[in-house]
Enzyme design. Structure first.
Site, PDB file in Angstrom:
ATOM      1  NE  ARG A 116       0.635  -3.050  69.594  1.00 47.07           N
ATOM      2  CZ  ARG A 116      -0.674  -3.276  69.697  1.00 47.07           C
ATOM      3  NH1 ARG A 116      -1.102  -4.409  70.254  1.00 47.07           N
ATOM      4  NH2 ARG A 116      -1.543  -2.381  69.247  1.00 47.07           N
ATOM      5  CD  GLU A 124       2.184  -8.882  65.444  1.00 49.51           C
ATOM      6  OE1 GLU A 124       1.074  -8.342  65.310  1.00 49.51           O
ATOM      7  OE2 GLU A 124       2.511  -9.533  66.465  1.00 49.51           O
ATOM      8  CG  HIS A 129      -1.808  -9.201  66.832  1.00 50.52           C
ATOM      9  ND1 HIS A 129      -0.845  -8.256  66.617  1.00 50.52           N
ATOM     10  CD2 HIS A 129      -2.669  -8.650  67.729  1.00 50.52           C
ATOM     11  CE1 HIS A 129      -1.096  -7.179  67.353  1.00 50.52           C
ATOM     12  NE2 HIS A 129      -2.204  -7.404  68.047  1.00 50.52           N
TER      13      HIS A 129
END
Length: 324
Positions: free
Chosen positions: A243, A272, A290
């Site tokens: 994360r 993000e 991601h």
């Protein structure tokens, strides 16, 4: 599944792979989101009216205010993710709801990305590809450009759960020596020769690479900061597939700019998709959007795992991945 169970109404907040949505539609009376547009809190509460449960994702932020406003019909929140920092679990519990997640099914895909980050950061995947794509390849040279070795180096893993152990397994194929920091020491069979460090500070001086694989919690927020980065040997490489909030951007960018950290591989970011724009201008950073669990099979299996939890709850059973 019998007719009574099929009458249960379910809100699925984001688009899921087709096979997962087909399974959801067979099990419940589902309201899907085919355009994959985020709900506002008010719109979500309206859509959830009459639904017994919600199938959500890590992109949906369920804070205490939103949870408190959910219709009385909602009894369960099932997130299609292993991480659950986007859900205020204390608020879920206070409201008498059940929350579940999807551990296990995304382990391999995320560990693969961690290895891609290690290799991409170390061997200059970003600048190397740009040279070729932009026709800036200068030709043969013994001295430039040069990357960094992976084979035989020391890898420190922060968080030695399922994903951390899977990263270690892959790294051993490159002859890497494994160190790890975890809340508790693994059994010898689980550790497979990896060296345990009770403190992060004790591990970092022994790391040529650091892979972040721990959960995002209040304790791990900004865990990688100016102080902890300074403990790494000069020229170390940092990768993050966990994360974004675990890394303090200002500190990492400063260390990358100064050269104390040779390179970084990042799949996750604070805020993000609105990342710190300075990362885009650093040639020694390998960036991904991601992609940790982003394979068709993995995302489908995550949806099916969430469905299993919802089905168990609808049948009056305890979901196997219950968080509250």
């Amino acid at each position: 599944m019998d007719r009574a169970e099929k009458r249960h109404k379910l809100l699925v907040t984001r688009k899921l792979p087709d096979d997962a949505e087909a399974a959801f539609a067979k099990a419940f009376d589902c309201q899907f989101n085919p355009e994959d547009k985020p709900y506002t809190p008010d719109a979500l509460c309206r859509a959830a009216d009459g639904c017994f449960g919600l199938a959500i994702t890590s992109m949906d932020k369920f804070n205490a205010d939103l949870i408190g406003k959910l219709p009385a019909s909602v009894k369960i929140i099932s997130t299609v993710s292993v991480g659950h920092e986007h859900i205020d679990l204390a608020a879920v519990k206070a409201k008498g709801l059940v929350a579940t997640n999807t551990p296990g099914v995304l382990t391999d895909a995320t560990a693969d990305i961690a290895l891609l980050l290690i290799l991409g950061a170390a061997r200059g995947a970003y600048w190397g590809e740009r040279m070729v794509r932009e026709n800036r390849w200068p030709g043969a040279s013994m001295v430039k450009p040069l990357g960094h070795d992976v084979s035989g180096q020391r890898l420190g893993i922060i968080g030695m759960g399922r994903i951390g152990q899977a990263v270690a397994k892959r790294a051993r194929a490159f002859g890497m020596t494994i160190h790890y920091h975890n809340r508790k020491e693994l059994s010898p069979a689980e550790a497979e020769g990896a060296t345990f460090h009770a403190t992060l500070e004790g591990m970092l001086p022994h790391c040529d690479f650091v892979s972040i694989n721990c959960a995002m919690t209040p304790e791990t927020k900004n865990l990688i900061n100016a102080r902890t980065l300074a403990l790494l040997p000069k020229g170390a490489i940092v990768v993050n597939s966990a994360r974004g909030g675990i890394v303090e951007d200002e500190a990492l960018i400063s260390a990358l700019t100064s050269g104390h950290i040779a390179a970084a591989g990042l799949d996750v970011f604070a805020g993000e998709p609105n990342i710190d724009p300075r990362y885009r201008d650093l040639p020694n950073v390998f960036l991904l959007p991601h992609l940790g669990s982003a394979t068709l099979r993995t995302r489908t299996n995550m949806g099916l795992r969430a469905l299993d939890n919802l089905t168990a709850f609808a049948q009056g059973k305890a979901p196997r991945d219950q968080l509250t």
